[in-house]
Enzyme design. Structure first.
Site, mmCIF file in Angstrom:
data_model
loop_
_atom_site.group_PDB
_atom_site.id
_atom_site.type_symbol
_atom_site.label_atom_id
_atom_site.label_comp_id
_atom_site.label_asym_id
_atom_site.label_seq_id
_atom_site.Cartn_x
_atom_site.Cartn_y
_atom_site.Cartn_z
ATOM 1 N N TYR A 74 0.924 -1.361 0.239
ATOM 2 C CA TYR A 74 0.004 0.042 0.326
ATOM 3 C C TYR A 74 0.891 1.264 0.173
ATOM 4 O O TYR A 74 1.594 1.536 0.967
ATOM 5 C CB TYR A 74 -0.831 -0.468 1.297
ATOM 6 C CG TYR A 74 -1.358 1.298 0.886
ATOM 7 C CD1 TYR A 74 -2.740 1.910 0.578
ATOM 8 C CD2 TYR A 74 -1.489 1.914 2.414
ATOM 9 C CE1 TYR A 74 -3.049 2.916 0.278
ATOM 10 C CE2 TYR A 74 -2.582 3.231 2.363
ATOM 11 C CZ TYR A 74 -2.777 4.313 1.613
ATOM 12 O OH TYR A 74 -4.052 4.721 1.301
ATOM 13 N N HIS A 123 -3.866 16.355 -2.705
ATOM 14 C CA HIS A 123 -4.320 16.228 -1.646
ATOM 15 C C HIS A 123 -3.855 17.931 -1.043
ATOM 16 O O HIS A 123 -3.846 18.558 -0.555
ATOM 17 C CB HIS A 123 -3.114 15.568 -0.629
ATOM 18 C CG HIS A 123 -3.992 13.995 -0.355
ATOM 19 N ND1 HIS A 123 -4.061 13.829 -1.701
ATOM 20 C CD2 HIS A 123 -4.175 13.377 0.078
ATOM 21 C CE1 HIS A 123 -4.838 12.435 -1.585
ATOM 22 N NE2 HIS A 123 -4.605 11.978 0.008
ATOM 23 N N TYR A 136 -15.142 32.388 45.708
ATOM 24 C CA TYR A 136 -14.684 31.013 45.389
ATOM 25 C C TYR A 136 -13.267 31.273 44.227
ATOM 26 O O TYR A 136 -12.585 30.464 44.369
ATOM 27 C CB TYR A 136 -15.485 30.726 44.446
ATOM 28 C CG TYR A 136 -16.423 29.402 45.627
ATOM 29 C CD1 TYR A 136 -16.890 29.631 46.780
ATOM 30 C CD2 TYR A 136 -17.133 28.208 45.188
ATOM 31 C CE1 TYR A 136 -16.950 28.925 47.792
ATOM 32 C CE2 TYR A 136 -18.228 27.720 45.405
ATOM 33 C CZ TYR A 136 -18.373 28.070 47.365
ATOM 34 O OH TYR A 136 -19.100 27.122 48.032
ATOM 35 N N PHE A 195 -1.263 7.519 12.037
ATOM 36 C CA PHE A 195 -1.297 8.375 11.044
ATOM 37 C C PHE A 195 -3.194 9.175 12.501
ATOM 38 O O PHE A 195 -3.685 10.192 12.066
ATOM 39 C CB PHE A 195 -2.111 8.438 10.115
ATOM 40 C CG PHE A 195 -2.860 7.527 9.709
ATOM 41 C CD1 PHE A 195 -4.117 7.734 9.866
ATOM 42 C CD2 PHE A 195 -2.847 6.190 8.703
ATOM 43 C CE1 PHE A 195 -5.813 6.581 9.659
ATOM 44 C CE2 PHE A 195 -3.547 5.468 8.479
ATOM 45 C CZ PHE A 195 -5.088 5.387 8.511
ATOM 46 N N ASN A 222 1.456 11.609 5.107
ATOM 47 C CA ASN A 222 0.241 10.648 6.288
ATOM 48 C C ASN A 222 1.529 11.011 7.693
ATOM 49 O O ASN A 222 2.738 11.734 7.640
ATOM 50 C CB ASN A 222 0.551 8.853 5.972
ATOM 51 C CG ASN A 222 -0.545 8.312 5.869
ATOM 52 O OD1 ASN A 222 -0.278 7.541 5.315
ATOM 53 N ND2 ASN A 222 -1.695 9.307 5.466
ATOM 54 N N GLU A 239 -12.309 5.990 5.576
ATOM 55 C CA GLU A 239 -11.992 6.333 6.164
ATOM 56 C C GLU A 239 -13.476 6.828 6.719
ATOM 57 O O GLU A 239 -13.426 8.004 7.056
ATOM 58 C CB GLU A 239 -10.886 7.906 5.906
ATOM 59 C CG GLU A 239 -9.704 6.847 5.156
ATOM 60 C CD GLU A 239 -8.964 8.067 4.165
ATOM 61 O OE1 GLU A 239 -9.958 9.784 4.581
ATOM 62 O OE2 GLU A 239 -8.667 7.503 3.544
ATOM 63 N N ARG A 283 -10.133 32.440 46.386
ATOM 64 C CA ARG A 283 -9.832 31.251 47.290
ATOM 65 C C ARG A 283 -10.054 29.900 46.717
ATOM 66 O O ARG A 283 -9.280 28.971 47.493
ATOM 67 C CB ARG A 283 -10.461 31.341 48.277
ATOM 68 C CG ARG A 283 -12.462 30.951 48.497
ATOM 69 C CD ARG A 283 -12.714 31.029 49.890
ATOM 70 N NE ARG A 283 -13.945 30.803 50.266
ATOM 71 C CZ ARG A 283 -15.178 29.794 50.269
ATOM 72 N NH1 ARG A 283 -14.335 28.874 50.650
ATOM 73 N NH2 ARG A 283 -16.291 30.353 50.470
#
Length: 501
Positions: free
Chosen positions: A51, A81, A278, A327, A193, A412, A281
């Site tokens: 792959y 991409h 609050y 990834f 990746n 994915e 303190r």
């Protein structure tokens, strides 16, 4: 020059790299890189289907690519991409992305050739930062779009900021004396990746948060003095019996900052107050819990900075490439979301202390910390700005890590949203810097009303730094520039005691 060793990283080294210290991979990393690259060559020569080496990507993973088209495959991967949108990432974040990519490749499980390392190193050495759009990654299959824009610049595509001058990438490479990079088998996939964009943005948020947290400690202590509040809640015995480490540290820090204050000494014996609100303190309990979250996030991000997060992973000892899921940036997403939530509360506490100080019923000080009220509004509206930032932070603090939108035709089908979480965390931290800046103005003004008594020796320098930017308020004046300057000073680490996780 920092010699990068991805197998031995600590937060202090990453902080120095974030600050821009020069760096390069050490000899051991380069040896591992050469061995992994040789392994990829043997895998390709052997004809095995692997792959990303000789197949398509995502849903196209079952498509075998012939040897004569492997270089085209890797180049097309980068170009296809490079599809981010939005504003570009800051230069220092892009620089950290490059450093983190070098660290990941330096583990020797990615299979890139040394010439790829040389090209990335040249960008650092020549202060040449590719322009990378901030939007477009969902943080699974790595930060594909941001990292593709980084590598596209080395191919001569996109734009590069060379020491402040933005040029078309091909022109920039020519000016820098660099030839466009030609990718070999697996290299494109190894380079895009990975979680380096998410991790760089999250580390940016974390290191800013350190500075803002330190300023919030100083502001909180100064506000206690302005209120003539009690130091007893910071007694170490209270925190020790609970045992939370962040609470113990915050109580110690505030106690040390207040030690020796003339204002505190003037009322701590016969003080009529029983309890402070609050937000005063409970600073050790709330700020301490935030500190523990930041510490946990720092641990995760330190590990991730030197992690192997591309796919497939090359094991050169047996010439194998195993496809997995490193990834997936879920650890980074969770870390970034905890930074966001922790700092959201730091800002919320700061705004509440300011609200107490400007309220004469709560503080015993003049309304809105100004004389001749009515004619003067004092700090009325700066506190409104704080409230607006607090409200914005609450919206931003909703965790991105619980969201997922399937991509790549369902291949994915679960993603981390880590870069979105990291960008939101950074936005929150910047907002909190503005909130704390306003508290510093209010606390300094409150302390001024107790003159001639002085705050502690530890807090006097902080009071002076505030006053150097924002003088004592006698009557209304234009606020925005002072508030912006204090926000910037907080982000630079100039407005609080030195503090690190």
């Amino acid at each position: 020059m920092i010699s990068l060793n991805p197998e031995s990283l600590d937060l202090a080294t990453l902080r120095n790299l974030w600050a821009g210290e020069p760096c390069s991979l050490g000899d051991a990393s380069m040896d591992r890189i050469r061995a992994a690259a040789a392994s990829v060559e043997r895998i390709v020569a052997g004809g095995e289907t692997v792959y990303g080496v000789n197949t398509g990507f995502g849903l196209l993973a079952n498509t075998r690519i012939p040897p004569e088209r492997l270089a085209e495959l890797q180049r097309n991967l980068i170009l296809s991409h490079s599809c981010g949108l939005g504003e570009t990432l800051p230069r220092h974040v892009v620089r950290l992305m490059i450093v983190l990519k070098l660290l990941g490749l330096g583990r020797g499980y990615s299979g890139v050739r040394p010439l790829v390392i040389d090209a990335l190193q040249a960008l650092l050495d020549k202060d040449a930062m590719p322009l990378i759009p901030a939007q477009g990654s969902v943080g699974a299959s790595g930060d594909l779009a941001p990292l593709a824009h980084l590598i596209a610049a080395l191919l001569g595509e996109g734009r590069i900021d060379v020491a402040g001058e933005v040029l078309p990438a091909r022109d920039a490479l020519k000016q820098l004396g660099m030839a466009p990079l030609e990718l070999g088998p697996k290299e494109g996939l190894a380079l895009i990746n990975g979680t380096q964009a998410s991790t760089a943005i999250a580390l940016d948020a974390l290191f800013m948060a350190e500075r803002v947290f330190g300023a919030a400690l100083g502001a909180g202590a100064l506000s206690v003095d302005a209120l003539k509040g009690s130091c007893r809640p910071f007694d170490p015995r209270i925190s020790e019996v609970r045992g939370q480490p962040g609470q113990i540290r915050v109580a110690s820090e505030i106690r040390g900052l207040l030690d020796g204050s003339e204002i505190l000494d003037s009322h701590h014996i016969n003080c009529a107050k029983v309890q402070d609100p609050y937000s005063f303190r409970c600073q050790p309990q709330v700020m301490g819990a935030a500190l523990d979250l930041l510490t946990n996030a720092a641990r995760t991000l330190t590990i991730e900075a030197g992690a192997v997060t591309d796919n497939p992973i090359v094991f050169e000892d047996e010439d194998s490439a195993i496809s997995g899921g490193n990834f997936h940036a879920q650890p980074v997403a969770f870390a970034a979301d905890t930074i966001a939530m922790a700092m959201c509360e730091v800002g919320s506490m700061s705004e509440r202390r300011t609200a107490v100080l400007i309220d004469p019923k709560m503080s015993g000080l003049p309304a809105f910390l100004v004389d001749d009220g009515g004619v003067n509004s004092g700090l009325m509206i700066p506190q409104v700005t704080q409230a607006a930032l607090v409200a914005e932070n609450r919206s931003l603090a909703f965790p991105a890590s619980v969201d997922s939108v399937p991509t790549s035709a369902g291949q994915e089908d679960h993603v981390s949203m880590a870069p979105i979480a990291a960008r939101k965390a950074a936005s929150i931290v910047r907002n909190v810097a503005g909130i704390v800046g306003v508290e510093l103005i209010a606390a300094a003004q409150g302390v001024d009303y107790h003159a001639p008594m002085k705050t502690s020796a530890s807090l006097q320098p902080l009071h002076a730094r505030v006053r150097a930017i924002s003088p004592h308020l006698d009557s209304d004046r234009y606020w925005a520039d002072e508030m912006a300057a204090l926000q910037a000073a907080v982000l630079k680490g100039e407005m609080g005691p030195p503090f690190s996780l």
